[in-house]
Enzyme design. Sequence first.
Site: not given
Lengths: 337, 337, 337, 337
Positions: A148-149
């Site tokens: 995930g970012c």
Amino acid sequence: MKQMRTAVFGASGYAGGELMRLLARHPLVQLGQVFAKSFAGSAISSVHAWDDEDAVFKEFSTAHAVDAEVCFLALPHGEAMEIAPMLLGQGKIVIDLGGDHRLKDRALFEKYYKKQQTSGAVLDEAVYGLPEWNSTAIRASRFVANPGCYATSAILALAPVLAEGLIEPDSIIIDSMSGVSGAGRKAAIEYSFSEVNENVKAYRIGDHQHIPEIETVLGEISEQEVKITFTPHLIPITRGIYSTTYATLSGAFSNSDVNEAFQKHYANKPFVRLPGSIPEVRRVTNTNFIDIYSTVLPERNQVIIISTLDNLVKGAAGQAVQNMNLVCGFPETEGLL
Amino acid sequence: MKQMRTAVFGASGYAGGELMRLLARHPLVQLGQVFAKSFAGSAISSVHAWDDEDAVFKEFSTAHAVDAEVCFLALPHGEAMEIAPMLLGQGKIVIDLGGDHRLKDRALFEKYYKKQQTSGAVLDEAVYGLPEWNSTAIRASRFVANPGCYATSAILALAPVLAEGLIEPDSIIIDSMSGVSGAGRKAAIEYSFSEVNENVKAYRIGDHQHIPEIETVLGEISEQEVKITFTPHLIPITRGIYSTTYATLSGAFSNSDVNEAFQKHYANKPFVRLPGSIPEVRRVTNTNFIDIYSTVLPERNQVIIISTLDNLVKGAAGQAVQNMNLVCGFPETEGLL
Amino acid sequence: MKQMRTAVFGASGYAGGELMRLLARHPLVQLGQVFAKSFAGSAISSVHAWDDEDAVFKEFSTAHAVDAEVCFLALPHGEAMEIAPMLLGQGKIVIDLGGDHRLKDRALFEKYYKKQQTSGAVLDEAVYGLPEWNSTAIRASRFVANPGCYATSAILALAPVLAEGLIEPDSIIIDSMSGVSGAGRKAAIEYSFSEVNENVKAYRIGDHQHIPEIETVLGEISEQEVKITFTPHLIPITRGIYSTTYATLSGAFSNSDVNEAFQKHYANKPFVRLPGSIPEVRRVTNTNFIDIYSTVLPERNQVIIISTLDNLVKGAAGQAVQNMNLVCGFPETEGLL
Amino acid sequence: MKQMRTAVFGASGYAGGELMRLLARHPLVQLGQVFAKSFAGSAISSVHAWDDEDAVFKEFSTAHAVDAEVCFLALPHGEAMEIAPMLLGQGKIVIDLGGDHRLKDRALFEKYYKKQQTSGAVLDEAVYGLPEWNSTAIRASRFVANPGCYATSAILALAPVLAEGLIEPDSIIIDSMSGVSGAGRKAAIEYSFSEVNENVKAYRIGDHQHIPEIETVLGEISEQEVKITFTPHLIPITRGIYSTTYATLSGAFSNSDVNEAFQKHYANKPFVRLPGSIPEVRRVTNTNFIDIYSTVLPERNQVIIISTLDNLVKGAAGQAVQNMNLVCGFPETEGLL
């Protein structure tokens, strides 16, 4: 060198568009089919900046014969589970940019994603695609769960100091801001310009799906239980994540102790930069770099670590290409500098 | 009711402009002279949205005879010290929006402001102008030190839980974002649109002049030593402060314990709102409200408190008018709703 | 292929920084010395996103021995005149991104630039660097005057319909918006975030220095006197020019007549795109493309032509590299796609 | 003074929210019922900055008994037609902020609005609510069609010079920019932050529904046929319209001739300002003012007129309140300064 063919599922989104851009320029692969659901049949150029005005998104369908060796899945949560097993069954390399295959613990997945985990046996096969800490496993895999970012920004910021035992593993507070493209390309009042502009709002406090991802990965890296507090905020920028992380030092460590930990783990990592001054989002925009900076507050016995990246590049499409490079035996930076 | 006359020093800045706007509409006072330094002689309408195109800023000079009962000082740090003693000597009411008179401890002032404190005896006379906690002293004073914008957001968020003993006083972490108007109206590359837009940057980590202000005031309110970590960030909005504050609970307190503390102290405070959902900057923009929201993370033994205000109103000019209302015996909300 | 060495004068500005970025990636040249005036001695990375933290801007001095075959001048108006003659005298190729050498008519220059034209004989040698209309002369030259950003958007939009006689040459109205980076990297209140954000302002109505540039170049291309009305507006974006141009048709021409003119002149131009729908700035951001779209309003006997480009790329540094490619015999698109 | 009761239909939109804010502060009226369709039953404070957290939007239903003397309709095009006749039949004063009743010519309405005009007899009763030109009729009416936002900016800019015969009535070109709130509060990808930020796009060229409104009203005011070219652009601001208008002079008129026309018609109009320098959006944001500036280009025989207003205030809710003030016999500026 013979090129590999790639396909993108979910190509009409922001991460999908960034993938298309990166793959089209990548010297060792060929961008092939691009699939989209609601935009199937629409001109790509009606959605992204795309030169070929005649090209259209293909109908997304599991029945469709995919003509590619590498498949990128840039889909809403829950949709990759439906298609990854089939693609893997066809012998494809699969790189999943979504969250479906990041958590091996099904209960944890279902708690945070509010969905059933239906991937079956292939879930165990998925390798967490954080090249700076997991490159050996990535190189040996054919199924990568792209991080995930927010998780990328937090894990890369914390892993060195946790691995070196410099901070208390239950003292971590991560305060992050994200640009609006992180929410995806969708019709929603809450992401409309008039709502976001001149505004700030925290969201999903204590409940965000990147919390178990960060805790699990940092726990594995540092071989101890890690507990975090994480608050994401939506701010009026299009691209970028800026994470300011606080942790209690586990001893009287200095800036040079902390810097040494970062140097030790990142000196040879091509996409981690350790600038000597406070990072800024615009330095990483449109790049695959993450900039990490730390400073010790001795009177507080704390370290503050700041990390920033472009959520669509190092936080999504760029990191996915970096992972493809490793899986395919290409140079790690190919097509990304 | 007979009106009082007011004067504004430093009227060409953003806080000065907001003061002019508020005072011009205030039913019980009359905006009189407006002084500016570099813009002396310029049309007010060339700087602010101002209807009278003929009105100009007056020459700023200590010799000038000020024709006003209430003087607002919206000056760069260090300049109020030069003029406040004289104005007080003339019997004026003085409300200083700058930082010169917020810290009684001269050493602390000089450490954080990097300036000598030259106000002399009048410093002891200055009353800290946070009406929600100090209204009795403010009503009795004629010299008010208006709080800092970040400090207002942090102190109002933390004072109730510290006063009620709900949190550990050395566990506080304040992570704040500010709009660019907080930096004042000045020519500087770092605040130019092209640098700030699509960017985020932390600054003055562990060194910001609001740290001793917050620690001192919270210490006085809660009668204990308070230590904070504070990180301000510049984000691309014009107006607004958004502070996300973290603290360790000193016992097994619940959301309702925390809410009770806020209700106890703020139920009758006209400018403090306690919304039931996560606050947003745009709800307070152009108002004198501060919105405060808290949530307990039981598994982390922490409370997160979010506060947001308009840095030019509750964080500067609005709070200054609120203080004037108290000093002058006007209703606290006069001219501010 | 043997690489050429390049130098950039005025490297600390936005166009200078974009030049550095493009030249550093260009496969056929080597970015050498980078000169700056007020930032001489400062780390490049303190100004631009630049990986080498040790590199500094060199002292700008006419006496300095320039070690480069190609010199780019990205200087404030009036400064290129002082240095171009010397560099040309040393046999360098010079590409001037500023306005000093765009107008051959000294009186016109002095009227609009409010400066004396002191370049002397070399002025006659300067070739106007609009590759889509002037590539033969550019290839043969060693001194290129790179067009203005607004001028590029306007001339490329109008030249085909003027050259084909489709519009009245005295009926042209150009209404343009520009991002703030067009004003350069400078400390000025009027370009600060708090002034520009949520604002729009027209400026230099009827008086902008690109007016004579546009009229002269369009006049030469279409061999008739051309007269324009031009209104630039500053809007809150960092990069981008969007020009909406209106002209009276000189006959009963249709959309297909107009499209034919654009196809005839631009079908083979690599950086001109003729999209089938209304252009958007974000399609050209960070690229060297100009998107041009036209539509005929038969009931008004008018054509509206919309053109958009990135002021720092096709409007400055990208076009400068395109010109270098032509002068040096490189492929026109080298380093620009 | 006895207060009148007001009701707002379509209160969840941006214009509806602005109306609620203005009516709540208006000293001579009382904001009563607020109706919304998709947000019926939702807390007002979940949509707008609204202090009363318990208040909810009421179910929108023609059957509902409306308890108000004045009804404001801030509805999507086509919906006011369905409800206005009933409300008028009940003897209410109706002020329609939408486009349903601005055009008396049903064919013109149906051409531009792509809807059938079903209002029946009440259409003839509607008075065009532009107080600066139509106040006598407005005062005598009980059904006001509030002008469009672009139309207000264009008509007020052009009416004086047309009425005085200073410009050619078929030479008009209006180039306008609008903030995103003009598109209403709706879920649509095209108005999402990530699409609008750092972007500009023209839309509905030659086809916008304000074209017949502008032509009709200017034609009536100046008693001649008026033809315009109008291009709206969407730019990344939340509030504001900025129109730059071009027209050919019908004689050798000077700046003072033009200024005289504006003075003659607007000297006593409380919401029209004629600043001496180029207007800016931020001067009118959150106000009911329109700023109009003109300059003659003698060598082009043209006049450029720039007008700017806040699309939600003078372009919608503020003008609606101004109209209510006239209809109800209140002072024109009541509640608006």
